[in-house]
Design an enzyme around this catalytic site. Structure first.
Site, mmCIF file in Angstrom:
data_model
loop_
_atom_site.group_PDB
_atom_site.id
_atom_site.type_symbol
_atom_site.label_atom_id
_atom_site.label_comp_id
_atom_site.label_asym_id
_atom_site.label_seq_id
_atom_site.Cartn_x
_atom_site.Cartn_y
_atom_site.Cartn_z
ATOM 1 N N GLY A 33 0.843 -1.195 0.000
ATOM 2 C CA GLY A 33 0.000 0.000 0.000
ATOM 3 C C GLY A 33 0.868 1.230 0.000
ATOM 4 O O GLY A 33 2.085 1.150 -0.152
ATOM 5 N N PHE A 37 4.554 8.499 3.659
ATOM 6 C CA PHE A 37 5.930 8.758 3.200
ATOM 7 C C PHE A 37 6.209 8.071 1.876
ATOM 8 O O PHE A 37 7.319 8.145 1.383
ATOM 9 C CB PHE A 37 6.921 8.279 4.266
ATOM 10 N N LEU A 39 5.647 4.472 -0.828
ATOM 11 C CA LEU A 39 5.284 3.068 -1.045
ATOM 12 C C LEU A 39 5.730 2.174 0.120
ATOM 13 O O LEU A 39 6.786 2.421 0.713
ATOM 14 C CB LEU A 39 6.029 2.613 -2.308
ATOM 15 N N LYS A 53 9.316 0.385 4.050
ATOM 16 C CA LYS A 53 8.775 1.683 3.630
ATOM 17 C C LYS A 53 9.841 2.433 2.843
ATOM 18 O O LYS A 53 10.912 2.722 3.371
ATOM 19 C CB LYS A 53 8.393 2.526 4.852
ATOM 20 N N ASP A 144 -0.852 10.417 16.744
ATOM 21 C CA ASP A 144 -1.903 10.122 15.759
ATOM 22 C C ASP A 144 -2.461 8.718 15.988
ATOM 23 O O ASP A 144 -2.531 7.896 15.072
ATOM 24 C CB ASP A 144 -1.370 10.269 14.330
ATOM 25 N N ASN A 149 -3.979 3.463 12.327
ATOM 26 C CA ASN A 149 -2.535 3.445 12.632
ATOM 27 C C ASN A 149 -2.183 2.325 13.602
ATOM 28 O O ASN A 149 -1.168 2.398 14.291
ATOM 29 C CB ASN A 149 -2.110 4.805 13.198
HETATM 30 C C1 LIG Z 1 2.482 9.857 9.958
HETATM 31 N N1 LIG Z 1 1.678 8.662 10.150
HETATM 32 C C2 LIG Z 1 0.775 8.618 11.270
HETATM 33 C C3 LIG Z 1 1.792 7.577 9.282
HETATM 34 C C4 LIG Z 1 2.890 7.485 8.418
HETATM 35 C C5 LIG Z 1 2.998 6.393 7.548
HETATM 36 C C6 LIG Z 1 2.001 5.399 7.529
HETATM 37 C C7 LIG Z 1 0.921 5.491 8.410
HETATM 38 C C8 LIG Z 1 0.809 6.579 9.275
HETATM 39 C C9 LIG Z 1 -0.128 4.410 8.425
HETATM 40 C C10 LIG Z 1 -0.289 3.809 7.075
HETATM 41 N N2 LIG Z 1 1.009 3.425 6.519
HETATM 42 C C11 LIG Z 1 1.103 2.177 5.840
HETATM 43 C C12 LIG Z 1 0.907 2.156 4.445
HETATM 44 C C13 LIG Z 1 1.008 0.940 3.780
HETATM 45 C C14 LIG Z 1 1.317 -0.244 4.459
HETATM 46 C C15 LIG Z 1 1.540 -0.215 5.854
HETATM 47 C C16 LIG Z 1 1.923 -1.511 6.517
HETATM 48 C C17 LIG Z 1 1.201 -2.706 6.178
HETATM 49 C C18 LIG Z 1 1.580 -3.921 6.760
HETATM 50 N N3 LIG Z 1 0.967 -5.149 6.526
HETATM 51 C C19 LIG Z 1 -0.036 -5.461 5.654
HETATM 52 C C20 LIG Z 1 -0.378 -6.798 5.469
HETATM 53 C C21 LIG Z 1 -1.396 -7.129 4.575
HETATM 54 C C22 LIG Z 1 -2.065 -6.124 3.916
HETATM 55 C C23 LIG Z 1 -3.171 -6.408 2.942
HETATM 56 O O1 LIG Z 1 -3.033 -6.073 1.777
HETATM 57 N N4 LIG Z 1 -4.314 -7.003 3.345
HETATM 58 C C24 LIG Z 1 -5.415 -7.282 2.412
HETATM 59 C C25 LIG Z 1 -5.812 -8.732 2.575
HETATM 60 O O2 LIG Z 1 -6.123 -9.029 3.934
HETATM 61 C C26 LIG Z 1 -5.003 -8.819 4.787
HETATM 62 C C27 LIG Z 1 -4.566 -7.358 4.732
HETATM 63 C C28 LIG Z 1 -1.672 -4.813 4.149
HETATM 64 N N5 LIG Z 1 -0.681 -4.497 4.994
HETATM 65 C C29 LIG Z 1 2.673 -3.948 7.686
HETATM 66 O O3 LIG Z 1 3.027 -5.043 8.216
HETATM 67 N N6 LIG Z 1 3.321 -2.792 7.990
HETATM 68 C C30 LIG Z 1 4.417 -2.780 8.984
HETATM 69 C C31 LIG Z 1 2.978 -1.576 7.423
HETATM 70 C C32 LIG Z 1 1.378 0.989 6.556
HETATM 71 C C33 LIG Z 1 1.473 1.053 8.062
HETATM 72 O O4 LIG Z 1 2.710 1.537 8.465
HETATM 73 C C34 LIG Z 1 2.097 4.258 6.654
HETATM 74 O O5 LIG Z 1 3.139 4.016 6.012
#
Ligand SMILES: CN(C)c1ccc2c(c1)CCN(c1cccc(-c3cc(Nc4ccc(C(=O)N5CCOCC5)cn4)c(=O)n(C)c3)c1CO)C2=O
Length: 280
Positions: A33, A37, A39, A53, A144, A149
């Site tokens: 996803g 910051f 991909l 990240k 946040d 999150n």
């Molecule tokens: C400034 N703040 C508050 C921020 C800054 C960056 C981020 C965020 C907040 C939160 C969002 N985010 C972000 C973006 C993208 C990925 C991750 C993200 C997603 C993970 N894992 C998964 C696993 C599976 C799936 C998936 O596709 N599915 C669909 C099918 O069923 C199971 C789940 C998605 N993510 C993971 O382990 N981490 C450490 C980070 C994260 C979390 O880290 C960021 O990168």
């Protein structure tokens, strides 16, 4: 020992800091996803599944982050998503995290709508309060906290993620409270008014997170704009008890939403309360 004593480990292993991940040891996979910051990819590092990240320069003040990496590496708790290390020798810089199989809590709650029991919901709130009590004891403010999150592990454990990361966001649409992307619906009054963050403002956000959990991932104040939410809070109005929430949980939410930060419970007390309720 160098004169300032701080670069001791560099003398031992010149050029590398112990939080540096060697890019040669990192293999990248599917896209997970896109975050604040840039991909986020699945990956493998030292036989572990990881989330990587890729930091887009224009989104993060990376020099400041490198300073912070030390602090974040030291924050280690079973209910915090672990930062394994950083890769700064290549551009873009990347951060290597423990992998959480079930993605973010808000999506998970919506996907499981109708299937989650009150016990599972209570355990989720307990997991988050456990991680937050550790951050509170480390004098570390999340800034946040929200279901979006938090992340869910393979065995459905919930862990707190991206703590303190708002400090490195360069997009000021997100960082100033009057702007569209600011998380007003999760923010304490003193944060909206004066950007006064504290563990007690994290407690306010935790109250909203509990409301999200017991409402299976629904958006809080879904029919109100941010400005209308501020008005309703100033009028003393608060989110209503979710149908699935027992009275004791609703009382705890309302305690988290006391106007004055000092009137709110600490995470240590919240953890104790939720632990007591889960033993009933
Ligand atoms: C400034 N703040 C508050 C921020 C800054 C960056 C981020 C965020 C907040 C939160 C969002 N985010 C972000 C973006 C993208 C990925 C991750 C993200 C997603 C993970 N894992 C998964 C696993 C599976 C799936 C998936 O596709 N599915 C669909 C099918 O069923 C199971 C789940 C998605 N993510 C993971 O382990 N981490 C450490 C980070 C994260 C979390 O880290 C960021 O990168």
């Amino acid at each position: 020992i160098s004169k300032d004593g701080s670069s001791f480990q560099n003398i031992l292993e010149p050029g590398k800091d112990h939080w540096e991940v060697d890019p040669e040891e990192l293999t990248l996979g599917e896209e997970l996803g896109c975050g604040q910051f840039g991909l986020v990819l699945e990956g493998r590092w030292k036989d572990m599944k990881v989330a990587v990240k890729m930091i887009r320069e224009e989104c993060m003040s990376d020099e400041e982050f490198k300073e912070e990496a030390r602090v974040m590496m030291r924050l280690s708790h079973c209910k915090l998503v672990k930062l394994h290390g950083v890769c700064t020798q290549r551009s873009p810089m990347c951060l290597v995290f423990e992998f959480m199989e079930n993605g973010c809590l808000s999506d998970y709650l919506r996907a499981k709508k109708g299937c989650l029991s009150q016990d599972v919901m209570l355990k989720m709130c307990l997991d988050v309060s456990d991680g937050m009590a550790y951050l509170e004891s480390s004098n570390f403010i999340h800034r946040d906290l929200a279901a979006r999150n938090c992340l869910v592990s393979q065995n459905n454990e919930v862990k707190v993620s991206d703590f303190g990361m708002t400090r490195f966001v360069l997009d000021d649409q997100y960082t100033s409270s009057q702007c569209s992307k600011f998380p007003v619906k999760w923010s304490a009054p003193e944060v909206i008014r004066y950007c006064k963050f504290s563990s007690k403002s994290d407690v306010w956000s935790f109250g909203v997170l509990m409301w999200e959990v017991y409402n299976e991932g629904r958006l809080p104040y879904e029919n109100l704009s941010n400005a209308e939410v501020v008005e309703s809070l100033n009028a003393g109005l608060r989110l209503l008890k979710p149908r699935m929430a027992p009275d004791a949980i609703h009382k705890l939410m309302e305690w988290c939403w006391k106007e004055k930060p000092e009137d709110r419970p600490s995470f240590a007390l919240i953890l104790h309360e939720l632990g007591y309720l889960s033993d009933l």
